[in-house]
Design a protein around this motif. Structure first.
Motif, PDB file in Angstrom:
ATOM      1  N   ASP A 143     -11.006 -11.096   4.213  1.00 15.05           N
ATOM      2  CA  ASP A 143     -11.745 -10.198   3.324  1.00 15.05           C
ATOM      3  C   ASP A 143     -12.972 -10.933   2.798  1.00 15.05           C
ATOM      4  O   ASP A 143     -13.035 -12.172   2.834  1.00 15.05           O
ATOM      5  CB  ASP A 143     -10.866  -9.729   2.166  1.00 15.05           C
ATOM      6  CG  ASP A 143     -11.418  -8.469   1.504  1.00 15.05           C
ATOM      7  OD1 ASP A 143     -12.430  -7.936   1.997  1.00 15.05           O
ATOM      8  OD2 ASP A 143     -10.852  -8.027   0.481  1.00 15.05           O
ATOM      9  N   ASP A 152      -9.390  -5.086   6.324  1.00 14.05           N
ATOM     10  CA  ASP A 152      -9.611  -3.706   5.927  1.00 14.05           C
ATOM     11  C   ASP A 152     -10.497  -3.002   6.950  1.00 14.05           C
ATOM     12  O   ASP A 152     -10.783  -3.531   8.029  1.00 14.05           O
ATOM     13  CB  ASP A 152     -10.217  -3.648   4.525  1.00 14.05           C
ATOM     14  CG  ASP A 152     -11.495  -4.464   4.414  1.00 14.05           C
ATOM     15  OD1 ASP A 152     -11.973  -4.963   5.454  1.00 14.05           O
ATOM     16  OD2 ASP A 152     -12.016  -4.603   3.296  1.00 14.05           O
ATOM     17  N   GLY A 186      -5.724  -3.707  11.288  1.00  7.58           N
ATOM     18  CA  GLY A 186      -6.730  -3.206  10.353  1.00  7.58           C
ATOM     19  C   GLY A 186      -6.630  -1.712  10.169  1.00  7.58           C
ATOM     20  O   GLY A 186      -5.974  -1.001  10.943  1.00  7.58           O
ATOM     21  N   ARG A 187      -7.302  -1.255   9.142  1.00  8.59           N
ATOM     22  CA  ARG A 187      -7.349   0.181   8.871  1.00  8.59           C
ATOM     23  C   ARG A 187      -8.361   0.847   9.791  1.00  8.59           C
ATOM     24  O   ARG A 187      -9.351   0.240  10.204  1.00  8.59           O
ATOM     25  CB  ARG A 187      -7.735   0.438   7.410  1.00  8.59           C
ATOM     26  CG  ARG A 187      -6.714  -0.060   6.404  1.00  8.59           C
ATOM     27  CD  ARG A 187      -7.150   0.257   4.996  1.00  8.59           C
ATOM     28  NE  ARG A 187      -6.967   1.654   4.693  1.00  8.59           N
ATOM     29  CZ  ARG A 187      -5.975   2.137   3.934  1.00  8.59           C
ATOM     30  NH1 ARG A 187      -5.088   1.312   3.429  1.00  8.59           N
ATOM     31  NH2 ARG A 187      -5.887   3.420   3.690  1.00  8.59           N
ATOM     32  N   TYR A 195       0.685  -6.379   6.602  1.00  8.93           N
ATOM     33  CA  TYR A 195      -0.390  -5.648   5.936  1.00  8.93           C
ATOM     34  C   TYR A 195      -0.090  -5.422   4.457  1.00  8.93           C
ATOM     35  O   TYR A 195      -1.007  -5.397   3.635  1.00  8.93           O
ATOM     36  CB  TYR A 195      -0.626  -4.301   6.621  1.00  8.93           C
ATOM     37  CG  TYR A 195      -1.931  -3.685   6.188  1.00  8.93           C
ATOM     38  CD1 TYR A 195      -3.126  -4.072   6.781  1.00  8.93           C
ATOM     39  CD2 TYR A 195      -1.982  -2.749   5.171  1.00  8.93           C
ATOM     40  CE1 TYR A 195      -4.333  -3.543   6.383  1.00  8.93           C
ATOM     41  CE2 TYR A 195      -3.185  -2.209   4.765  1.00  8.93           C
ATOM     42  CZ  TYR A 195      -4.361  -2.607   5.372  1.00  8.93           C
ATOM     43  OH  TYR A 195      -5.549  -2.080   4.954  1.00  8.93           O
ATOM     44  N   ARG A 226      -1.121  -8.414   2.519  1.00 11.70           N
ATOM     45  CA  ARG A 226      -2.550  -8.651   2.465  1.00 11.70           C
ATOM     46  C   ARG A 226      -3.097  -8.537   1.049  1.00 11.70           C
ATOM     47  O   ARG A 226      -4.170  -9.066   0.730  1.00 11.70           O
ATOM     48  CB  ARG A 226      -3.260  -7.651   3.387  1.00 11.70           C
ATOM     49  CG  ARG A 226      -4.755  -7.832   3.437  1.00 11.70           C
ATOM     50  CD  ARG A 226      -5.453  -6.654   4.108  1.00 11.70           C
ATOM     51  NE  ARG A 226      -6.881  -6.709   3.833  1.00 11.70           N
ATOM     52  CZ  ARG A 226      -7.457  -6.217   2.752  1.00 11.70           C
ATOM     53  NH1 ARG A 226      -6.713  -5.610   1.834  1.00 11.70           N
ATOM     54  NH2 ARG A 226      -8.758  -6.313   2.566  1.00 11.70           N
ATOM     55  N   TRP A 227      -2.364  -7.880   0.149  1.00 13.14           N
ATOM     56  CA  TRP A 227      -2.820  -7.737  -1.241  1.00 13.14           C
ATOM     57  C   TRP A 227      -2.970  -9.085  -1.927  1.00 13.14           C
ATOM     58  O   TRP A 227      -3.685  -9.207  -2.927  1.00 13.14           O
ATOM     59  CB  TRP A 227      -1.855  -6.848  -2.009  1.00 13.14           C
ATOM     60  CG  TRP A 227      -2.191  -6.717  -3.459  1.00 13.14           C
ATOM     61  CD1 TRP A 227      -1.519  -7.267  -4.516  1.00 13.14           C
ATOM     62  CD2 TRP A 227      -3.294  -5.992  -4.026  1.00 13.14           C
ATOM     63  NE1 TRP A 227      -2.123  -6.933  -5.702  1.00 13.14           N
ATOM     64  CE2 TRP A 227      -3.222  -6.151  -5.435  1.00 13.14           C
ATOM     65  CE3 TRP A 227      -4.324  -5.238  -3.492  1.00 13.14           C
ATOM     66  CZ2 TRP A 227      -4.146  -5.579  -6.292  1.00 13.14           C
ATOM     67  CZ3 TRP A 227      -5.238  -4.669  -4.353  1.00 13.14           C
ATOM     68  CH2 TRP A 227      -5.152  -4.844  -5.726  1.00 13.14           C
ATOM     69  N   GLU A 237      -6.480 -10.336  -2.633  1.00 10.27           N
ATOM     70  CA  GLU A 237      -7.125  -9.771  -3.815  1.00 10.27           C
ATOM     71  C   GLU A 237      -6.712 -10.546  -5.067  1.00 10.27           C
ATOM     72  O   GLU A 237      -7.535 -10.748  -5.976  1.00 10.27           O
ATOM     73  CB  GLU A 237      -6.768  -8.298  -3.953  1.00 10.27           C
ATOM     74  CG  GLU A 237      -7.070  -7.449  -2.735  1.00 10.27           C
ATOM     75  CD  GLU A 237      -8.557  -7.309  -2.475  1.00 10.27           C
ATOM     76  OE1 GLU A 237      -9.363  -7.608  -3.386  1.00 10.27           O
ATOM     77  OE2 GLU A 237      -8.919  -6.898  -1.354  1.00 10.27           O
TER      78      GLU A 237
END
Length: 525
Positions: free
Chosen positions: A98, A258, A278-279, A398, A401-402, A405
């Motif tokens: 990210d 993302d 990924g999204r 996934y 993945r938070w 952040e």
């Protein structure tokens, strides 16, 4: 083992990264100072925290602006301890990718630019000035303890945008409005426009003006400095670091990102033994595999894709596709997450030679409080470059993945990344990388010393915090300061209230250390 001792042990592999012994010792000293200094995390406050505010400070600033060292070498201890932290010998290395924006106010900082403010409301776009960085974080889970994953940053790569050349040169600058030359130029421009209209081609097409050398160089740099290109270079750098070690050479690299990284640039340039998750857009046009016994075509280009497959949104509402419940750890406990899967798909942006797996996560219901109505979150549409990857591994990677952040919040709020007031081109890029590296090593030291969960070795929680499953970065900083203070006072007895009557009158000001509240790590460094 104490956190202070383990952190000091992890700093020892930094020695080959620096050309001189004194430079390495200075880097160690500033690592302690930047972690434990009070107020803003500036280089000057780190110098005060190490008790060197009355000595020459220029060498500490030259560590970031002039000394020859590679920032990637600061993350090498993380890759050395990575095999022992993975759950099994065949487990993949999961990372999150990210980008983040570190706000700056200086107008002369190299690489600082105006970008979209991530904290702006959705109904109004705001701009802010800052530095762009692309971060990669390794996601680790405990082997025996059930809990959330832990993120350890392994790359923090600067990604400044290309500088657009100024239009025109100094001779063609616009003169003040109202002057005689300005009026003459306006009249001449109107005459030239009329002549061009008369002599224009009958089809109405305008001839493209040739690009200058500066414009061509700008377009090339704009492509090379794009966030996705920097992200691809970060993935290749991590793959090289894994291949350089026996314990991680044959492991699969599982990268999660993302929607901004799910594009042609990333999917077509993945390194070897790397899988990307990924999204994807809900209306993305996907295709099935080309049938082997397709009818020959009389003319035209050869076909590379089969019939059109349903879009991710159509797959979500298709009742003929069965729903599969995948058990994953999320929000403090294991949950059954309903998903729909479709394999052996192709996307034009990924190319006809890259088979994909589409995973649609259905909206999850939740309650704000007990007895309230059920609310639903937005669905998630994911693609994976490995069509045979296990669903639990894919979805758990996934969800974890938070943690990147959380890394961004800790780095900016508690570590003070990009707070340093430096203008040198090297210092602007290397000081934030240095801070992220010591933050990651401190987190790794806590895992190696006490494990993933919060134990009694940490300081007690305040009354307003009920429970804490794992230690926060603030807990680690408080424990590091406490152990430094304990080492500072281990040879000095603290006088009690009864000792004041027997103390002789002395000059108390002469015995006070300079800036005693900030001199935290003089002994440790």
């Amino acid at each position: 083992m104490l956190l202070l001792e383990k952190f000091h042990e992890l700093l020892q592999p930094w020695r080959p990264a620096f050309a001189q012994q004194r430079t390495w010792q200075r880097a160690q000293r500033l690592a302690y100072g930047l972690l434990t200094c009070l107020r803003t995390h500036l280089t000057s406050n780190a110098i005060c925290a190490t008790g060197r505010q009355f000595l020459d400070w220029s060498a500490d600033y030259r560590l970031f602006s002039r000394s020859p060292w590679n920032p990637h070498a600061l993350f090498e201890p993380l890759f050395d301890h990575l095999p022992e932290l993975l759950p099994s010998e065949s487990a993949p290395v999961v990372i999150a990718l990210d980008d983040t924006l570190c706000k700056k106010t200086g107008r002369h900082i190299l690489g600082a630019t105006f970008a979209r403010d991530p904290l702006s409301p959705p109904f109004h776009l705001n701009l802010c000035r800052g530095l762009r960085f692309v971060q990669a974080t390794v996601l680790l889970r405990a082997k025996q303890w059930i809990g959330p994953a832990r993120g350890l940053p392994v790359r923090f790569e600067p990604a400044p945008p290309a500088v657009k050349p100024k239009a025109g040169n100094s001779q063609n600058k616009r003169r003040p409005i109202g002057s005689k030359h300005a009026r003459t130029n306006q009249i001449n421009q109107k005459k030239n426009q009329k002549k061009l209209k008369k002599t224009a081609a009958p089809n109405g097409k305008k001839k493209a003006t040739p690009l200058t050398a500066e414009e061509q160089a700008y377009r090339l740099q704009k492509k090379l400095r794009a966030l996705t290109q920097v992200g691809v270079r970060v993935l290749h750098s991590i793959r090289q670091a894994l291949d350089a070690r026996v314990g991680t050479r044959l492991r699969q690299l599982l990268a999660t990102g993302d929607g901004s990284y799910t594009n042609r640039t990333t999917l077509r340039q993945l390194p070897e033994r790397t899988t990307f998750i990924g999204r994807i857009r809900k209306d993305a046009k996907l295709f099935q595999a080309l049938p082997s016994a397709s009818a020959p075509r009389s003319g035209g280009r050869p076909r590379h894709y089969g019939p059109a497959a349903p879009t991710p949104e159509q797959l979500l509402h298709d009742d003929t596709v069965p729903t599969v419940n995948v058990k994953c750890f999320a929000a403090g406990q294991f949950r059954e997450i309903p998903v729909k899967v479709m394999r052996q798909l192709y996307w034009r942006k990924a190319g006809p030679d890259l088979c994909l797996q589409l995973v649609v996560v259905k909206p999850l219901g939740y309650r704000l409080r007990k007895g309230s109505k059920i609310l639903y979150r937005q669905p998630a549409f994911l693609i994976c470059t490995d069509p045979q990857l296990n669903l639990q591994t894919l979805l758990q990677a996934y969800i974890d993945r938070w943690q990147i952040e959380c890394n961004h919040r800790d780095e900016k709020s508690l570590i003070g990344v990009a707070q340093g007031q430096v203008w040198s081109p090297k210092a602007v890029a290397r000081l934030p990388q240095f801070q992220v590296a010591i933050y990651s090593l401190l987190t790794l030291a806590s895992i190696l010393a006490y494990g993933f969960q919060r134990t009694d070795n940490y300081l007690p929680l305040p009354l307003w915090r009920r429970k804490s499953v794992r230690p926060s970065i603030l807990d680690l900083l408080n424990l590091l300061r406490d152990q430094i203070f304990a080492r500072l006072l281990e040879d000095k007895s603290t006088p009690g209230i009864d000792d004041f009557t027997s103390l002789t009158s002395t000059d108390a000001n002469a015995l006070k250390p300079p800036l005693g509240s900030e001199t935290l790590c003089t002994i440790a460094a």
